[in-house]
Design an enzyme around this catalytic site. Structure first.
Site, PDB file in Angstrom:
ATOM      1  N   CYS A   1       0.858  -1.201   0.000  1.00 18.18           N
ATOM      2  CA  CYS A   1       0.000   0.000   0.000  1.00 18.18           C
ATOM      3  C   CYS A   1       0.885   1.239   0.000  1.00 18.18           C
ATOM      4  O   CYS A   1       0.742   2.138   0.841  1.00 18.18           O
ATOM      5  CB  CYS A   1      -0.928   0.013   1.194  1.00 18.18           C
TER       6      CYS A   1
ATOM      7  N   ALA B   1       1.744   3.827  -2.280  1.00 15.59           N
ATOM      8  CA  ALA B   1       1.556   5.148  -2.896  1.00 15.59           C
ATOM      9  C   ALA B   1       1.162   6.180  -1.836  1.00 15.59           C
ATOM     10  O   ALA B   1       0.447   5.854  -0.883  1.00 15.59           O
ATOM     11  CB  ALA B   1       0.483   5.064  -3.975  1.00 15.59           C
ATOM     12  N   PRO B   2       1.652   7.422  -1.961  1.00 19.32           N
ATOM     13  CA  PRO B   2       2.443   8.004  -3.052  1.00 19.32           C
ATOM     14  C   PRO B   2       3.956   7.803  -2.947  1.00 19.32           C
ATOM     15  O   PRO B   2       4.696   8.375  -3.731  1.00 19.32           O
ATOM     16  CB  PRO B   2       2.108   9.489  -2.955  1.00 19.32           C
ATOM     17  N   GLY B   3       4.419   7.035  -1.980  1.00 17.76           N
ATOM     18  CA  GLY B   3       5.826   6.646  -1.975  1.00 17.76           C
ATOM     19  C   GLY B   3       6.719   7.320  -0.967  1.00 17.76           C
ATOM     20  O   GLY B   3       7.941   7.123  -1.000  1.00 17.76           O
ATOM     21  N   GLY B   4       6.170   8.097  -0.053  1.00 16.70           N
ATOM     22  CA  GLY B   4       7.008   8.791   0.923  1.00 16.70           C
ATOM     23  C   GLY B   4       7.805   7.837   1.796  1.00 16.70           C
ATOM     24  O   GLY B   4       9.013   8.014   1.999  1.00 16.70           O
ATOM     25  N   LYS B   5       7.152   6.804   2.292  1.00 18.66           N
ATOM     26  CA  LYS B   5       7.835   5.852   3.165  1.00 18.66           C
ATOM     27  C   LYS B   5       8.768   4.948   2.363  1.00 18.66           C
ATOM     28  O   LYS B   5       9.854   4.579   2.838  1.00 18.66           O
ATOM     29  CB  LYS B   5       6.809   5.043   3.953  1.00 18.66           C
TER      30      LYS B   5
ATOM     31  N   ASP C   1       1.251  -1.329  -4.734  1.00 19.16           N
ATOM     32  CA  ASP C   1      -0.012  -0.622  -4.508  1.00 19.16           C
ATOM     33  C   ASP C   1      -1.057  -1.158  -5.474  1.00 19.16           C
ATOM     34  O   ASP C   1      -0.729  -1.584  -6.591  1.00 19.16           O
ATOM     35  CB  ASP C   1       0.142   0.891  -4.695  1.00 19.16           C
TER      36      ASP C   1
ATOM     37  N   ASP D   1       1.312  -0.284   5.551  1.00 20.96           N
ATOM     38  CA  ASP D   1       0.668   1.016   5.780  1.00 20.96           C
ATOM     39  C   ASP D   1      -0.742   0.908   5.198  1.00 20.96           C
ATOM     40  O   ASP D   1      -0.997   1.296   4.067  1.00 20.96           O
ATOM     41  CB  ASP D   1       1.486   2.109   5.098  1.00 20.96           C
TER      42      ASP D   1
ATOM     43  N   CYS E   1      -2.937   5.789   9.596  1.00 18.31           N
ATOM     44  CA  CYS E   1      -3.017   7.222   9.911  1.00 18.31           C
ATOM     45  C   CYS E   1      -4.357   7.488  10.585  1.00 18.31           C
ATOM     46  O   CYS E   1      -5.052   8.447  10.282  1.00 18.31           O
ATOM     47  CB  CYS E   1      -2.816   8.087   8.673  1.00 18.31           C
TER      48      CYS E   1
END
Length: 429
Positions: free
Chosen positions: A250, A252-256, A272, A316, A369
Site C-alpha cells: 500500500c 503510494a504516493p511513496g514517501g515511506k 499498490d 501502511d 493514519c
C-alpha cells in the site's frame, strides 16, 4: 473572489453527496473554465475552510432558511460564504457582494436574491443566532457527533485537544535526503534563502510558513521531500539493514518507500493496488535518484508475490484517515461509523496475507493514519490471538531523536507538530 467562491461551491456540493474532495476539486475546475492560478488557489482555500467548519455553517444556514435550499450548488455557495464570514479574513460586505455575483452564474434566476437575503440577514442577526446554533457539540467542534463520542470514549484525557488540532492548518514538514546532502548543509541553504524553519530532529525540518515546493532549495534535485514528522518514524521503526529484502505494501504516493531506501541499501518492492497512484511513486523515486521494484497488486492477494520471503514488511494499510483529518477535511463528513468495521476487515485481510510472505525472524510494521482503536490496538490484539507465531515488539518513540506526543502502545496523537498515526511492530518466530 466570486470565481473562487463558485469553484469552491461546486466542489463542496460534490463532497456533500459523497465524493472525495481530491476528485471533486478538479471536476469543479473543469466546470469553471479559465480560472487563474490565484483563483484556483483561493477556491482550494475556501473549500477547505467550508469543510473544516461545515457543521457550524450548516447550522447557521438552517436557522436562516425556513426550508432547505432546493439547488445543491446554491446551498454550497451559501455554506462557502458563511464559512468566510465566520472564519475568513475578507471584508464581510465584499464576501456578500461577491457571493451574490457568483449566485448569478449558477443558472438559477432566484439564486441572487436568496443569497443576498440570507447573508445580509446573517450579518444583522449574527449575535442572536450564535446563542442558538452553538448549543450542540457537533457545531462547537465541527465534527459528526459519532466521531466526538468515540474520541471521548477512547481518549478521555485528550479528545478535546485532538478535535482542536484536526481543525487547525497542518504544518509543512520536510525530510532531508541524506544520500544527497546533510541536514546541516540543508539548514544552511534554507537560512541563505531566508526561509524560517525548526529542526525537529534527525532528518525532519518544519517550515514556519508553508511554501510551494519549487521555492525550496534543491527540491527538484532531490535534496528533500515533504513528509509529516509522524510519518518519518516508519523507516527507523522498521529496523532495516543493508541487503534486506523489503516490501512496502500500500505504498503510494511513496514517501515511506523513498525514506526506507534513503536510510539503507535494501532490495525494496513497492506495491499498490492502484496503478495510477504508483505514477507518484515512480516520480518520487526518479526525483530522488532512488531504485525500487514498483508493482501493481492487491495486498490482500498473492498473485503478484514471487514466493521469495521478505525480511521486513511495511503494512501502511487503508484506514479512516482520522489522524490526518486536518489535511483531508472532507473525511469528517464522508466517513460513517460503519466504515470502521469495513476498514477493519480489509486490514485483517492484509495483515494475514502479508504475514505468510514474511521470513522467519522477520519483522512487519503495521501502520495506520488513524486514531480509532478499532483500526489500531484492537486490530493488533485480534491478530495476535489468531497468529501464535507472532510476537509484538515494543515501539520506542524517542523524543531525543524526534519529538512526538503519544500514548502507549504505539499511538501517536495528532498535535501541532505531527499527525496522528499508529505503529505496531510484529516479529515472526
Amino acid at each position: 473572489m466570486q470565481v473562487a467562491q463558485l469553484i469552491a461551491a461546486y466542489a463542496v456540493a460534490e463532497v456533500l453527496v459523497g465524493h472525495n474532495l481530491t476528485v471533486s476539486m478538479p471536476k469543479a475546475l473543469r466546470k469553471v473554465k479559465l480560472a487563474t492560478p490565484q483563483q484556483q488557489a483561493a477556491a482550494q482555500d475556501y473549500s477547505y475552510l467550508t469543510l473544516r467548519f461545515y457543521a457550524e455553517s450548516a447550522a447557521y444556514l438552517a436557522a436562516l432558511t425556513p426550508k432547505p435550499v432546493s439547488d445543491t450548488r446554491v446551498e454550497a455557495l451559501l455554506l462557502v460564504a458563511l464559512s468566510q464570514l465566520l472564519h475568513g479574513q475578507d471584508d464581510d460586505f465584499t464576501v456578500v457582494n461577491q457571493a451574490v455575483e457568483a449566485a448569478g452564474k449558477t443558472g438559477q434566476r432566484w439564486a441572487k436574491g436568496l443569497v443576498n437575503a440570507v447573508l445580509r440577514n446573517f450579518l444583522r442577526q449574527r449575535e442572536a443566532l450564535q446563542t442558538v446554533v452553538t448549543q450542540s457539540e457537533e457545531v462547537t467542534w465541527n465534527y459528526p457527533q459519532w466521531w466526538i463520542a468515540l474520541l471521548k470514549q477512547q481518549y478521555p484525557d485528550h479528545w478535546q485537544a485532538m478535535l482542536a488540532v484536526g481543525n487547525a492548518h497542518p504544518p509543512m514538514t520536510l525530510r532531508v535526503n541524506i544520500r544527497k546532502t546533510s541536514v546541516e548543509a540543508y539548514l544552511q541553504a534554507l537560512q541563505e534563502a531566508q526561509i524560517a524553519v525548526t529542526h525537529l530532529g534527525t532528518t525532519a525540518i518544519q517550515l514556519h510558513q508553508p511554501l510551494p515546493v519549487h521555492k525550496l532549495p534543491g527540491f527538484d534535485q532531490g535534496w528533500v521531500s515533504v513528509q509529516d514528522a509522524g510519518a518519518q518514524w516508519a523507516a527507523p521503526l522498521l529496523d532495516v539493514a543493508p541487503g534486506m529484502r523489503v516490501l512496502d505494501a500500500c505504498s503510494a504516493p511513496g514517501g515511506k518507500t523513498c525514506h526506507i531506501i534513503e536510510s539503507c541499501d535494501v532490495e525494496l518492492v513497492s506495491l499498490d493496488v492502484e496503478a495510477e497512484r504508483l505514477k507518484r511513486v515512480n516520480d518520487n523515486l526518479q526525483r530522488l535518484d532512488l531504485q525500487a521494484k514498483v508493482i501493481t497488486g492487491n495486498a490482500t492477494s498473492t498473485d503478484w508475490f514471487d514466493g521469495q520471503p521478505f525480511d521486513r514488511i511495511l503494512a501502511d494499510v487503508p484506514c479512516s484517515a482520522s489522524g490526518i483529518v486536518r489535511r483531508h477535511v472532507d473525511m469528517k463528513w464522508l466517513r460513517r461509523p460503519e466504515d470502521l468495521a469495513t476498514f477493519a476487515h480489509t486490514q485483517q485481510q492484509i495483515l494475514s496475507n502479508l504475514w505468510q510472505m514474511l521470513a522467519k525472524g522477520g519483522k512487519l510494521l503495521y501502520v495506520t493514519c488513524s486514531v480509532f482503536q478499532q483500526e489500531n490496538e484492537m486490530q493488533i490484539q485480534r491478530f495476535l490471538t489468531s497468529h501464535h507465531d507472532a510476537t509484538r515488539l515494543t515501539v520506542q518513540f524517542d523524543a531525543a531523536i524526534l519529538p512526538c506526543e503519544h500514548t502507549a502502545p504505539g499511538q501517536l496523537l495528532p498535535v501541532a507538530a505531527h499527525d496522528g498515526l499508529f505503529y505496531a511492530l510484529l516479529q515472526k518466530h
